[in-house]
Design an enzyme around this catalytic site. Structure first.
Site, PDB file in Angstrom:
ATOM      1  N   ASP A   8       3.503   1.927  -4.608  1.00 46.29           N
ATOM      2  CA  ASP A   8       2.619   2.770  -5.409  1.00 46.29           C
ATOM      3  C   ASP A   8       2.444   2.057  -6.751  1.00 46.29           C
ATOM      4  O   ASP A   8       3.402   1.924  -7.516  1.00 46.29           O
ATOM      5  CB  ASP A   8       3.264   4.144  -5.613  1.00 46.29           C
ATOM      6  CG  ASP A   8       2.411   5.062  -6.485  1.00 46.29           C
ATOM      7  OD1 ASP A   8       1.424   4.593  -7.098  1.00 46.29           O
ATOM      8  OD2 ASP A   8       2.762   6.247  -6.564  1.00 46.29           O
ATOM      9  N   VAL A   9       1.221   1.599  -7.038  1.00 47.19           N
ATOM     10  CA  VAL A   9       1.014   0.761  -8.235  1.00 47.19           C
ATOM     11  C   VAL A   9       1.189   1.544  -9.541  1.00 47.19           C
ATOM     12  O   VAL A   9       1.243   0.940 -10.611  1.00 47.19           O
ATOM     13  CB  VAL A   9      -0.375   0.062  -8.229  1.00 47.19           C
ATOM     14  CG1 VAL A   9      -0.494  -0.907  -7.073  1.00 47.19           C
ATOM     15  CG2 VAL A   9      -1.528   1.068  -8.242  1.00 47.19           C
ATOM     16  N   TYR A  65     -14.175   6.880 -13.380  1.00 45.46           N
ATOM     17  CA  TYR A  65     -14.172   5.634 -12.592  1.00 45.46           C
ATOM     18  C   TYR A  65     -14.883   4.524 -13.382  1.00 45.46           C
ATOM     19  O   TYR A  65     -14.391   3.400 -13.470  1.00 45.46           O
ATOM     20  CB  TYR A  65     -14.848   5.879 -11.239  1.00 45.46           C
ATOM     21  CG  TYR A  65     -14.811   4.692 -10.298  1.00 45.46           C
ATOM     22  CD1 TYR A  65     -13.664   4.388  -9.569  1.00 45.46           C
ATOM     23  CD2 TYR A  65     -15.927   3.881 -10.121  1.00 45.46           C
ATOM     24  CE1 TYR A  65     -13.636   3.304  -8.693  1.00 45.46           C
ATOM     25  CE2 TYR A  65     -15.913   2.800  -9.249  1.00 45.46           C
ATOM     26  CZ  TYR A  65     -14.758   2.516  -8.535  1.00 45.46           C
ATOM     27  OH  TYR A  65     -14.731   1.438  -7.669  1.00 45.46           O
ATOM     28  N   ASP A  86       0.854  -1.201   0.000  1.00 42.65           N
ATOM     29  CA  ASP A  86       0.000   0.000   0.000  1.00 42.65           C
ATOM     30  C   ASP A  86       0.881   1.239   0.000  1.00 42.65           C
ATOM     31  O   ASP A  86       2.091   1.153   0.240  1.00 42.65           O
ATOM     32  CB  ASP A  86      -0.911   0.002   1.252  1.00 42.65           C
ATOM     33  CG  ASP A  86      -2.193   0.807   1.038  1.00 42.65           C
ATOM     34  OD1 ASP A  86      -2.084   2.022   0.816  1.00 42.65           O
ATOM     35  OD2 ASP A  86      -3.279   0.216   1.065  1.00 42.65           O
ATOM     36  N   LYS A 125     -13.109   1.020 -14.611  1.00 43.06           N
ATOM     37  CA  LYS A 125     -13.542  -0.303 -14.157  1.00 43.06           C
ATOM     38  C   LYS A 125     -14.051  -1.161 -15.331  1.00 43.06           C
ATOM     39  O   LYS A 125     -13.930  -2.389 -15.310  1.00 43.06           O
ATOM     40  CB  LYS A 125     -14.601  -0.168 -13.062  1.00 43.06           C
ATOM     41  CG  LYS A 125     -14.047   0.459 -11.782  1.00 43.06           C
ATOM     42  CD  LYS A 125     -12.897  -0.372 -11.200  1.00 43.06           C
ATOM     43  CE  LYS A 125     -12.336   0.184  -9.914  1.00 43.06           C
ATOM     44  NZ  LYS A 125     -11.244  -0.616  -9.349  1.00 43.06           N
TER      45      LYS A 125
HETATM   46  P1  NAP Z   1     -10.107   2.090   0.008  1.00 45.05           P
HETATM   47  O1  NAP Z   1     -10.815   1.854   1.293  1.00 45.05           O
HETATM   48  O2  NAP Z   1      -9.881   3.509  -0.423  1.00 45.05           O
HETATM   49  O3  NAP Z   1      -8.721   1.313   0.021  1.00 45.05           O
HETATM   50  C1  NAP Z   1      -7.914   1.340  -1.123  1.00 45.05           C
HETATM   51  C2  NAP Z   1      -6.474   1.325  -0.718  1.00 45.05           C
HETATM   52  O4  NAP Z   1      -5.676   1.477  -1.907  1.00 45.05           O
HETATM   53  C3  NAP Z   1      -6.117   2.493   0.203  1.00 45.05           C
HETATM   54  O5  NAP Z   1      -5.270   2.066   1.235  1.00 45.05           O
HETATM   55  C4  NAP Z   1      -5.409   3.426  -0.745  1.00 45.05           C
HETATM   56  O6  NAP Z   1      -4.498   4.319  -0.114  1.00 45.05           O
HETATM   57  C5  NAP Z   1      -4.703   2.455  -1.652  1.00 45.05           C
HETATM   58  N1  NAP Z   1      -4.204   3.097  -2.849  1.00 45.05           N
HETATM   59  C6  NAP Z   1      -4.708   4.175  -3.500  1.00 45.05           C
HETATM   60  N2  NAP Z   1      -3.913   4.502  -4.522  1.00 45.05           N
HETATM   61  C7  NAP Z   1      -2.877   3.624  -4.524  1.00 45.05           C
HETATM   62  C8  NAP Z   1      -1.722   3.460  -5.317  1.00 45.05           C
HETATM   63  N3  NAP Z   1      -1.425   4.301  -6.313  1.00 45.05           N
HETATM   64  N4  NAP Z   1      -0.893   2.431  -5.039  1.00 45.05           N
HETATM   65  C9  NAP Z   1      -1.157   1.591  -4.019  1.00 45.05           C
HETATM   66  N5  NAP Z   1      -2.207   1.717  -3.200  1.00 45.05           N
HETATM   67  C10 NAP Z   1      -3.068   2.726  -3.455  1.00 45.05           C
HETATM   68  O7  NAP Z   1     -10.872   1.353  -1.193  1.00 45.05           O
HETATM   69  P2  NAP Z   1     -11.888   0.102  -1.162  1.00 45.05           P
HETATM   70  O8  NAP Z   1     -13.246   0.654  -1.082  1.00 45.05           O
HETATM   71  O9  NAP Z   1     -11.427  -0.915  -0.220  1.00 45.05           O
HETATM   72  O10 NAP Z   1     -11.709  -0.395  -2.663  1.00 45.05           O
HETATM   73  C11 NAP Z   1     -10.804  -1.419  -3.041  1.00 45.05           C
HETATM   74  C12 NAP Z   1     -11.044  -1.737  -4.510  1.00 45.05           C
HETATM   75  O11 NAP Z   1     -12.405  -2.173  -4.694  1.00 45.05           O
HETATM   76  C13 NAP Z   1     -10.850  -0.538  -5.433  1.00 45.05           C
HETATM   77  O12 NAP Z   1     -10.262  -0.955  -6.636  1.00 45.05           O
HETATM   78  C14 NAP Z   1     -12.265  -0.050  -5.666  1.00 45.05           C
HETATM   79  O13 NAP Z   1     -12.412   0.652  -6.870  1.00 45.05           O
HETATM   80  C15 NAP Z   1     -13.023  -1.376  -5.681  1.00 45.05           C
HETATM   81  N6  NAP Z   1     -14.447  -1.229  -5.364  1.00 45.05           N
HETATM   82  C16 NAP Z   1     -14.856  -0.714  -4.172  1.00 45.05           C
HETATM   83  C17 NAP Z   1     -16.213  -0.576  -3.913  1.00 45.05           C
HETATM   84  C18 NAP Z   1     -16.731   0.001  -2.628  1.00 45.05           C
HETATM   85  O14 NAP Z   1     -17.946   0.234  -2.550  1.00 45.05           O
HETATM   86  N7  NAP Z   1     -15.911   0.200  -1.614  1.00 45.05           N
HETATM   87  C19 NAP Z   1     -17.141  -0.962  -4.882  1.00 45.05           C
HETATM   88  C20 NAP Z   1     -16.700  -1.492  -6.075  1.00 45.05           C
HETATM   89  C21 NAP Z   1     -15.330  -1.620  -6.313  1.00 45.05           C
HETATM   90  P3  NAP Z   1      -4.971   5.855   0.111  1.00 45.05           P
HETATM   91  O15 NAP Z   1      -6.032   5.796   1.172  1.00 45.05           O
HETATM   92  O16 NAP Z   1      -3.716   6.544   0.508  1.00 45.05           O
HETATM   93  O17 NAP Z   1      -5.519   6.351  -1.204  1.00 45.05           O
END
Ligand code: NAP
Length: 252
Positions: A63-64, A156, A37, A160
């Site tokens: 950082d991806v 977004y 992360d 996706k």
């Molecule tokens: P989250 O709570 O924001 O967690 C995502 C993590 O990824 C955070 O720790 C974030 O760090 C990190 N991150 C951001 N940019 C990055 C980078 N460049 N390199 C490495 N790490 C990075 O998100 P989540 O809701 O768990 O979502 C996880 C995945 O599921 C995402 O791909 C999201 O699009 C997908 N998704 C989520 C939902 C939902 O409702 N939650 C629904 C559909 C799909 P920072 O906090 O510093 O940015």
């Protein structure tokens, strides 16, 4: 025998939300987990918590969007744990909620860089290690927004949708290497990402709940169980598929 005993798995964006729940569950089911992360403090705390409870994990800053860092971290994971069996390309951001005609190029590129280019880099640098392991499983986090339009966050949706089709095409390319590639499509899950989306809207949670036929939004563990299945050999015949976990959102 646990469900993913001794499998080596990289999870990107593993410190929070869905990634965090996934790291906890995979470790509980016997995997050696590389938590990666941007968030060093949260990532290291999670690693310490799992280690204390008897799991095998290590945290790496990653950082991806940085290809050199991606290549280095995947190499270091293999040095540490001896092989690579799966990568969960989970890191993702939502971006600014504006209509297309108001988005800036920079806002567009920022989301695409993390959500699409990040998946590309992590796939690219996981493949050589998986070939050496005799196969593997790549799990890409798409979304219900990669399946249908909701009339908001255009970049977004685009990102996706791209992840969904990258997964299917890579499933074809790498089937001969015994590498499976699948996408996961969560409905709304209460995580810091969704919390941020609703920060100026006090009724946001209720509105979201009502959009899911099952009556409420999901929890990170609901998605983690789907990912666990795709990492495990229980899904050995599953590739190029879309695992929708959305409380019925996309049935409507
Ligand atoms: P989250 O709570 O924001 O967690 C995502 C993590 O990824 C955070 O720790 C974030 O760090 C990190 N991150 C951001 N940019 C990055 C980078 N460049 N390199 C490495 N790490 C990075 O998100 P989540 O809701 O768990 O979502 C996880 C995945 O599921 C995402 O791909 C999201 O699009 C997908 N998704 C989520 C939902 C939902 O409702 N939650 C629904 C559909 C799909 P920072 O906090 O510093 O940015």
């Amino acid at each position: 025998m646990k469900r993913v005993e001794n499998k080596v798995v990289v999870v990107t964006g593993g410190a929070l939300g869905i990634g965090r729940a996934t790291c906890l569950l995979l470790a509980k089911e016997g995997a050696k987990v590389a938590i990666t992360d941007l968030l060093d403090k949260e990532g290291q705390e999670l690693a310490d918590k799992i280690t204390k409870s008897g799991g095998t994990v290590k945290f790496w800053h990653l950082d991806v969007t940085n290809e050199k860092e991606v290549e280095k971290v995947y190499g270091n994971v293999v040095k540490e744990f001896g092989k690579l069996d799966a990568t969960v390309n989970n890191a993702g951001i939502a971006g600014a909620d504006k209509p297309t005609d108001e988005l800036t190029e920079n806002e567009w590129d920022t989301v695409m860089n993390v959500n699409v280019k990040g998946v590309f880099f992590c796939t690219k640098h996981a493949i050589p290690h998986m070939r050496k392991s005799g196969g593997g499983s790549i799990i890409n986090l798409s979304s219900i927004y990669g399946l249908i339009g909701a009339g908001d966050i255009p970049h977004y949706h685009a990102s996706k949708g791209a992840v969904r089709l990258m997964s299917k095409n890579d499933a074809l390319i790498y089937a001969k290497d015994n590498i499976r590639v699948n996408s996961v499509h969560p409905g709304f899950i209460w995580t810091p990402l969704v919390d941020e989306l609703g920060k100026n809207n006090p009724g946001f949670r209720k509105q979201l709940d009502s959009r899911h036929p099952i009556g409420h939004i999901g929890e990170p563990i609901d998605i983690a169980y789907g990912i666990l299945y795709l990492v495990s050999d229980e899904s050995k015949f599953v590739t190029g598929s879309e695992l929708v976990i959305d409380g019925g959102y996309t049935c409507q």
